[in-house]
Design a protein around this motif. Sequence first.
Motif, PDB file in Angstrom:
ATOM      1  N   PRO A 159       6.366   4.084   0.392  1.00  7.56           N
ATOM      2  CA  PRO A 159       7.500   5.131   0.257  1.00  7.56           C
ATOM      3  C   PRO A 159       8.599   5.091   1.475  1.00  7.56           C
ATOM      4  O   PRO A 159       9.785   5.093   1.231  1.00  7.56           O
ATOM      5  CB  PRO A 159       6.573   6.557   0.416  1.00  7.56           C
ATOM      6  N   LEU A 160       7.866   4.932   2.630  1.00 13.11           N
ATOM      7  CA  LEU A 160       8.792   4.335   3.733  1.00 13.11           C
ATOM      8  C   LEU A 160       9.829   3.035   3.566  1.00 13.11           C
ATOM      9  O   LEU A 160      10.996   3.321   3.659  1.00 13.11           O
ATOM     10  CB  LEU A 160       8.122   4.269   4.942  1.00 13.11           C
ATOM     11  N   ILE A 161       9.098   1.917   3.052  1.00  9.52           N
ATOM     12  CA  ILE A 161       9.787   0.838   2.567  1.00  9.52           C
ATOM     13  C   ILE A 161      10.993   1.134   1.538  1.00  9.52           C
ATOM     14  O   ILE A 161      12.106   0.811   1.922  1.00  9.52           O
ATOM     15  CB  ILE A 161       9.106  -0.090   2.060  1.00  9.52           C
ATOM     16  N   SER A 172       0.789  -1.243  -0.039  1.00  7.80           N
ATOM     17  CA  SER A 172       0.113   0.031  -0.170  1.00  7.80           C
ATOM     18  C   SER A 172       0.853   1.157  -0.076  1.00  7.80           C
ATOM     19  O   SER A 172       1.911   1.326   0.413  1.00  7.80           O
ATOM     20  CB  SER A 172      -1.001  -0.244   1.236  1.00  7.80           C
ATOM     21  N   GLN A 173       0.363   2.191  -0.608  1.00  4.85           N
ATOM     22  CA  GLN A 173       1.043   3.547  -0.571  1.00  4.85           C
ATOM     23  C   GLN A 173       1.244   4.207   0.940  1.00  4.85           C
ATOM     24  O   GLN A 173       2.119   4.976   0.918  1.00  4.85           O
ATOM     25  CB  GLN A 173       0.196   4.412  -1.273  1.00  4.85           C
ATOM     26  N   LYS A 174       0.695   3.679   1.872  1.00  5.85           N
ATOM     27  CA  LYS A 174       0.877   4.107   3.312  1.00  5.85           C
ATOM     28  C   LYS A 174       2.424   3.654   3.645  1.00  5.85           C
ATOM     29  O   LYS A 174       2.871   4.149   4.505  1.00  5.85           O
ATOM     30  CB  LYS A 174      -0.343   3.194   4.134  1.00  5.85           C
TER      31      LYS A 174
END
Length: 889
Positions: free
Chosen positions: A759-761, A754-756
Amino acid sequence: MQVITTHINSDFDSLASMVAAQKLYPEAKLVFPGSMEMNVRLFLKMPVVQIPHLKTRDIRLEEIDLLILVDTRLADRIGEFAKIVGRPGLKIHIYDHHPSQEGDIRGEVEVVKAYGSTTTIFVDILRQQGIRLSPQEATLLALGIYEDTGFLTFASTTEEDILAVAYLRSCGADLTVISDLIDRDLTQEQISLLNTLLQSIERYLISGTEVVIASASIEHYVGDIAILAHKIRDLENVDVLFVLVQTDNRVYMVARSRIAGVDVGDLTRAFGGGGHHYAASATIRDQTLVQVKETLIGLLHQRVRPAIVARDIMSSPVKTVSETMTIQQGRQAFDRYNVGTLPVLNQAGDLVGLISDQTINKAIRHGMEKSMIREFMQTDFLTACEETGIDQIREYMIEGNQRFIPVMQHGHLVGAITKSDLLRAMHDHLLHLTTINHQLHSPASEHPHPRNLSRLLREQLPQRILSILQTAGQAADELGVSAYVVGGFVRDLLLRVSNFDIDLVIEGNGILFAEYLANMVHGRLRAHQRFGTAVVIFPDGFKIDVATARIEYYERPVALPNVELSSLKHDLYRRDFTINTLAIQLNREKFGYLIDFFGGQKDLKEKKIQVLHSLSFIEDPTRIFRAIRFEQRYGFKIGKNTLGLLTSTIKRDLLTRLKGYRLFTELCLILQEEEPIRAVIRMEELNVLKFIHPQIRVDEHIRRLFNEIKRVSDWYQLLYLEPAVKTWLLYFVGLADQLTVAEFTDMCRKLEVSQKYYPLILRVKIKHQSVVRNLLALSQPKPSQIYQLLSPFSLEVLLYAMAKSPAEEVKKMISLYLRSLRSTKVSLTGRDLQSLGYQPGPTFKKILDNLLQAKLDGEVKTRQDEIAYVKQCFPDQTSDNKTGHKAGS
């Protein structure tokens, strides 16, 4: 003349009640109607005890104008006083805690309350009227309550009994005296009689209930047979006990019952005695011991309700087919519900027949697919009602050669019992009867019988959680539905593992139940009508999941299931593994009752992961991940047959047909485990990792990296800092550490991350390298330099860099930042700068940044230091200086 009396064979509750009654009737005499228990006789003979009392021979009955009866209402239990009951002009006042029955004496005043003792009734009255008690009187009254409630442990004990004892303690009741009197050693005569009774024990199985009868004949009367009955019950762990002792021309009967199906009060009344449902006695004259025993056994067969009835073991609601369905449609119904027999209904909804899976198959082999079910259904069959006993159901199945028994109530189909239901119920009950003595002496005797987990619930759960379960049971009772806590909560309870995720299954309308429960606890509700599920949210945010009992069926492999309402048994059958099919009933009458349709207890004991049917992994391949997760979490082993089914599903590549987000969800759950590396290694052994990405390998590098991630995350969590670290995310990046950024990006896309989180990953994957590289480039760095370099990065980037880097100096710098530098703040604010004469603007940021740098490097410590630093480093930025400069020019 006023007289206070009680029942013959008086006990401490009788004596205490009489003494308490005299506080209300000070002119009345205490008169015993007959014999007393030995402990009472010995107590009254103690020199320090001054309780004036008489016997019936000491008074003239015709002079009595007010008779106060305590602890009884039965004429045949008050001796000579029975002769004056009903005499014109005689007033009768009654105080009793025994249940009402036909033939009770009636009085002008009747105070009858279902407390654990009659003494409690008097304590209530005396306290309300402000009548004080001496310490000696309080001790006697407490003695009466303690004896009749088994030191407040009997099921009959009420809140009022406990409060009464607390009040008596405040009045000076001496617990040491009470303990000495109640726990008095047995006499030699009592020991001899107890030994005779133990050797005489006979066991009878009546309507599925074990009844124990102990009998003896003695030459001289021995007192306190009730105490011997309690000794026998405790030594033999008996649910239903009758003690019969014959002396002269009398047989003394003492009865005790721990189960609802045997009312010993009712049974002893047939012999002229009486008492409670759970404790009663009788004195029988002019009958031999043999006659009394034969009569008793006959009454037991007549009056004992079956221990297990159809309602207890049936499945409900029942899946049915219509008589107008075709054989082909019937085949689809059998495939959907996975049963062996289905009831057949007509258009009016009446039960008209039964059809078996075997009959359907034979009809299809003969080319009868389009024929109607009514042409082949069985129309001659037996039915049961909800109260039909298990023995009768067994007879139906054996003699009627019928493997499926419909359960009817008022002409409607309300349930069904299969052969496996019957066998399981019989096995469990027989196991209970044959192991009851073994459990008493085994090391596990501290735990209750595995079918009743009430004690385990109290031992293992916080009071808050236990209270929630009890409240749910109360809600179910008030709505007339059955409520169960199911799944992982029950599994972990039996394993003594903390798990407070509560999942409830309701046989009935789950959403209606959830609404009712939410109102009871002043909470909120989030419902999903389509699936019959809801979440009850308590005022403090605690949540429990509620579901209507349902059945799921899959139209094709890998597809999400279709849902229909069903019974608890079918609801549990849809679950992944046997260890997750356990349920505990919450309704008050059966609170704590463990339900195990599919051998979950056995597999827990043998540490096995077993599926319920051979298509389990094909219908839902994500169960492969869950099998691995549970196996590694608990140190279990996937069963041989289950392992074969699992590997077969993997070879079919059915995991490739799953939606990516479902794979990602299951992988994340594995990575949230305490030791995820074990499950990851097992995934590689079973060739599952290729479905995450074909290039992933678990080599020594990955094992070391996982160990470092665990060490680093554990270290951070011990600091109790905010924010919490997403440890699973670190493991996810670590698992794919050897993939290129392009391969890693492709994997995330395939898994539908998911976009949640994506980005962090991705930042963790890419940025950790620059963190390590830039830190290593620093030579004797100041704290402010470390802060400036690390502050732009997320917690996960820093922890992953810490785990990944072998350089100790890198680990130390990141540690310093997270422990100390990250939380460093300056005291001064923009408003403070204005008060010092500085004009708002870009300069503020420059000043505050420089001030923070100075504080990080230890150049300033206090607020005064900060003010001095600003004035020293930025002397020409104040408005005063600027004004003065203009004036000077």
